[in-house]
Design an enzyme around this catalytic site. Structure first.
Site, PDB file in Angstrom:
ATOM      1  CB  SER A  82      10.586  10.405 -37.124  1.00 36.68           C
ATOM      2  OG  SER A  82       9.636  10.900 -36.935  1.00 36.68           O
ATOM      3  CG  ASP A  93       3.447  11.842 -38.248  1.00 39.87           C
ATOM      4  OD1 ASP A  93       4.568  11.944 -37.375  1.00 39.87           O
ATOM      5  OD2 ASP A  93       2.579  11.574 -39.596  1.00 39.87           O
ATOM      6  CG  ASP A  95       4.621   7.466 -37.517  1.00 36.13           C
ATOM      7  OD1 ASP A  95       3.760   7.280 -38.321  1.00 36.13           O
ATOM      8  OD2 ASP A  95       5.746   7.858 -37.962  1.00 36.13           O
ATOM      9  CG  ASP A 147      -0.020   9.050 -39.054  1.00 34.48           C
ATOM     10  OD1 ASP A 147      -0.504  10.024 -38.610  1.00 34.48           O
ATOM     11  OD2 ASP A 147       0.528   9.179 -40.192  1.00 34.48           O
ATOM     12  CE  LYS A 208      13.260  12.350 -40.194  1.00 30.90           C
ATOM     13  NZ  LYS A 208      11.965  11.262 -40.853  1.00 30.90           N
ATOM     14  CE1 TYR A 217      12.311  12.296 -44.706  1.00 29.56           C
ATOM     15  CE2 TYR A 217      10.266  12.530 -44.851  1.00 29.56           C
ATOM     16  CZ  TYR A 217      11.201  12.443 -44.272  1.00 29.56           C
ATOM     17  OH  TYR A 217      10.850  11.158 -43.626  1.00 29.56           O
TER      18      TYR A 217
END
Length: 501
Positions: A82, A93, A95, A147, A208, A217
C-alpha cells in the site's frame, strides 16, 4: 489490458463532483496521513536504508572481501504494497524489501540485521519469522510498523541504479528469494499498467476502506487481500482509462458483481520466462483449475493472488458486490451519499448460530505464535464445513479477538480457556498480576447459514459437524510446536446474542 477499453470518454461534471465528495468522505474516515506523518515515514526509510547498507558492508568484510569491495557491495531497499502504491493510511505498515548481493545469506539477515535493528532505541516489538512462506522481520521503527523481507541476488554487488523489473535477475535464486522479490515486482507492474494513477489511488482507497468496513478484507481467511483488490481496481481503470475515480468505483462493483468466475482477472497476458518455475495455468495444473475467483499477478512468474477463496467466502463477497453496486448507482444519481457504502458490517447480527474457535495459552509470546497458527488453519475448517449437509455458508469473521484474563485458580483458568467470562464477587480483593494465573485467549467466529426448510416440511434442519470439528482440532494439535500443557483449543456453538457481546 488484455482487452481494449470499453469507453474513453472524459468524465462528466456530475462524475467529477461525485469524486470530490468521495475524497471528502475518505478524509472523514481518516484515510489520508498528514504532511508530518509522510515526512516521518521518509525519514524512517532513509534510516533503514543506511542500517541495511552498513549490515551488507559488515557481512562483506566478515566474508574476507577487501575493504574497497565491501564498500562497493551496496544493498538497496524497495517499498511495495500500500505504501508503494500510494494508498496507505495513518496506521498502515510499510512493506519493505532488502536486496543484497550473493555473499549475504538469509541467516545473516535474520541474525545480524535483526541484532543491528534491535540495538536501535527507535525499534520496538521486534519479531523475526524466518520460517514463513515469505520470511519476514516485523517491528516498529519510531512507532511506524515495518514488515521487512529479504532477497539475495546472484550479483557481486547491488548498485543504487538496480531495476527489479528485469526477469533475468530471478535466475539462480531460491524460491523464497523469488517470493520476496515478487511483492515489489508486482506492485511496480500494477503501477506501470494503470492508465491514470490519481484515479486509481482514490478508487483503491475507497475499495480498501469498504472491504475492511464490510469485513471481507483478509487473504488468510479466504477473502481478497490487498494485492487482489489493487489488481481488480487496476483492471477497471484499464477498461475506463479517462474516467474519474467516483465513476470507476461504480463501474467496479457492477463489473465484479456480473463477472463470470472462474474467468481470471488479468492486467496483461500471462508471460513465460527464463525460470523452471510454475506460472499460473489451469490447463496444465489441476490445482489452478480449482481456484474459484482467480485474480492473477502481472509480474513474472504470474500467480493467483486469491487461491484461498472458498465457496462460502465467494458467496459472501458476491453479496457484498451486489449491495455496493446498488448503493453506488444511487450515489451517482444523487440519491445516497458515500457514507452509506461504508456502513459497518452486521456479521454478529446476521446469523442465528456461530462457531466460536478459542485458542488459549499461558504467555503473550506463545499466544502470538499459537493463535497465528490456528488462524492460518481456519480456512481448512471452513472447507470441511462446506461439505456438511444442510449448511449453506460457513462465513469466517476476518479477525480474532484477543483477551487476557487473570485467574485465581486452576478452575478459573480452565473456564477462561473455554470462553467463560470470569466475574469477581462484589467486594472481592483485586488479583495481583504478579501472582495471578494469566490466560491469553484469541477467539475467532464463523457464522453458520443453515438451508431453509423445504415448503410444507415440519422437520427441523439438523447439522452434524462433529467430524469437521474433531478433524480441525487434530490438525492444529499436530503442529510441531504444540505443547499440550500450555496451549488450548476449543470449538463450540454459540447463539447470536452471545457472539455479539
Amino acid at each position: 489490458g488484455v482487452t481494449p477499453p470499453i469507453a474513453t470518454t472524459p468524465p462528466t461534471e456530475r462524475e467529477i463532483q461525485v469524486t470530490t465528495d468521495l475524497v471528502e468522505s475518505l478524509k472523514r474516515f481518516g484515510q489520508y496521513e498528514s504532511e508530518e506523518e509522510a515526512q516521518k515515514r521518509e525519514e524512517v526509510l532513509g534510516k533503514l536504508n543506511d542500517i541495511f547498507k552498513e549490515f551488507v558492508k559488515k557481512v562483506s568484510l566478515k566474508n574476507n572481501l577487501p575493504e574497497s569491495m565491501a564498500a562497493e557491495a551496496g544493498g538497496m531497499i524497495f517499498t511495495f504494497g500500500s505504501y508503494r502504491l500510494g494508498v496507505h493510511g495513518k496506521s498502515s505498515d510499510i512493506d519493505t524489501l532488502c536486496v543484497a548481493p550473493k555473499h549475504v545469506k538469509r541467516e545473516d539477515f535474520f541474525e545480524e540485521m535483526q541484532e543491528a535493528l534491535k540495538a536501535r532505541p527507535e525499534v520496538t516489538e521486534m519479531a523475526g519469522v524466518p520460517d514463513s512462506y515469505v520470511p519476514v522481520l516485523k517491528f516498529h521503527f519510531s512507532d511506524i510498523p515495518i514488515d521487512l523481507v529479504f532477497a539475495r541476488l546472484a550479483l557481486p554487488s547491488v548498485p543504487d541504479t538496480l531495476n527489479l523489473a528485469d526477469d533475468n535477475l530471478l535466475k539462480n535464486l531460491d524460491e523464497r528469494c523469488i517470493r520476496s522479490l515478487n511483492g515489489s515486482r508486482v506492485t511496480d507492474e500494477i503501477l506501470r499498467l494503470v492508465p491514470n494513477i490519481d484515479a486509481f489511488r482514490i478508487a483503491l482507497r475507497c475499495i480498501k476502506l469498504w472491504a475492511k468496513r464490510r469485513a471481507i478484507y483478509s487473504n488468510v481467511m479466504g477473502f481478497f487481500g490487498g494485492v487482489a483488490w489493487a489488481i481488480l481496481i487496476a483492471r477497471v481503470c484499464q477498461l475506463y482509462p479517462n474516467a474519474a475515480a467516483g465513476a470507476i468505483v461504480g463501474k467496479f462493483f457492477r463489473i465484479m458483481h456480473q463477472w463470470t468466475w472462474p474467468q481470471p482477472v488479468l492486467l496483461k497476458p500471462i508471460e513465460e520466462g527464463p525460470l523452471a518455475v510454475r506460472v499460473w495455468n489451469p490447463k496444465i495444473y489441476p490445482q489452478d483449475k480449482l481456484h474459484k475467483m482467480p485474480v492473477i499477478t502481472p509480474a513474472y512468474p504470474s500467480m493467483c493472488a486469491t487461491h484461498n477463496v472458498t465457496s462460502s467466502t465467494q458467496a459472501v463477497t458476491h453479496q457484498e458486490f451486489e449491495r455496493a453496486a446498488n448503493i453506488t448507482d444511487r450515489v451517482v444519481l444523487g440519491l445516497a451519499d458515500w457514507n452509506e457504502l461504508f456502513t459497518k458490517n452486521d456479521f454478529f447480527q446476521r446469523y442465528k448460530y456461530y462457531l466460536q474457535v478459542i485458542a488459549s495459552s499461558d504467555s503473550a509470546e506463545t499466544q502470538l505464535k499459537w493463535s497465528g497458527m490456528v488462524e492460518s488453519r481456519l480456512r481448512q475448517l471452513i472447507m470441511k464445513l462446506e461439505t456438511v449437509e444442510n449448511l449453506e455458508i460457513a462465513h469466517p469473521y476476518i479477525e480474532g479477538f484477543d483477551k487476557v484474563t487473570l485467574c485465581a485458580n486452576e478452575q478459573e483458568k480452565q473456564d477462561a480457556a473455554q470462553g467463560v467470562n470470569i466475574i469477581r464477587e462484589p467486594g472481592a480483593p483485586e488479583l495481583d498480576p504478579a501472582t495471578a494465573l494469566a490466560v491469553h485467549t484469541t477467539t475467532f467466529y464463523i457464522g453458520l447459514q443453515i438451508k431453509a426448510k423445504e415448503p410444507g416440511s415440519a422437520a427441523g434442519r439438523k447439522l452434524v459437524i462433529s467430524w469437521p470439528l474433531s478433524d480441525f482440532i487434530g490438525l492444529v494439535k499436530s503442529w510441531d510446536h504444540y505443547v499440550k500443557e500450555s496451549m488450548g483449543i476449543v470449538v463450540q456453538y454459540v447463539k447470536r446474542y452471545v457472539a455479539s457481546l
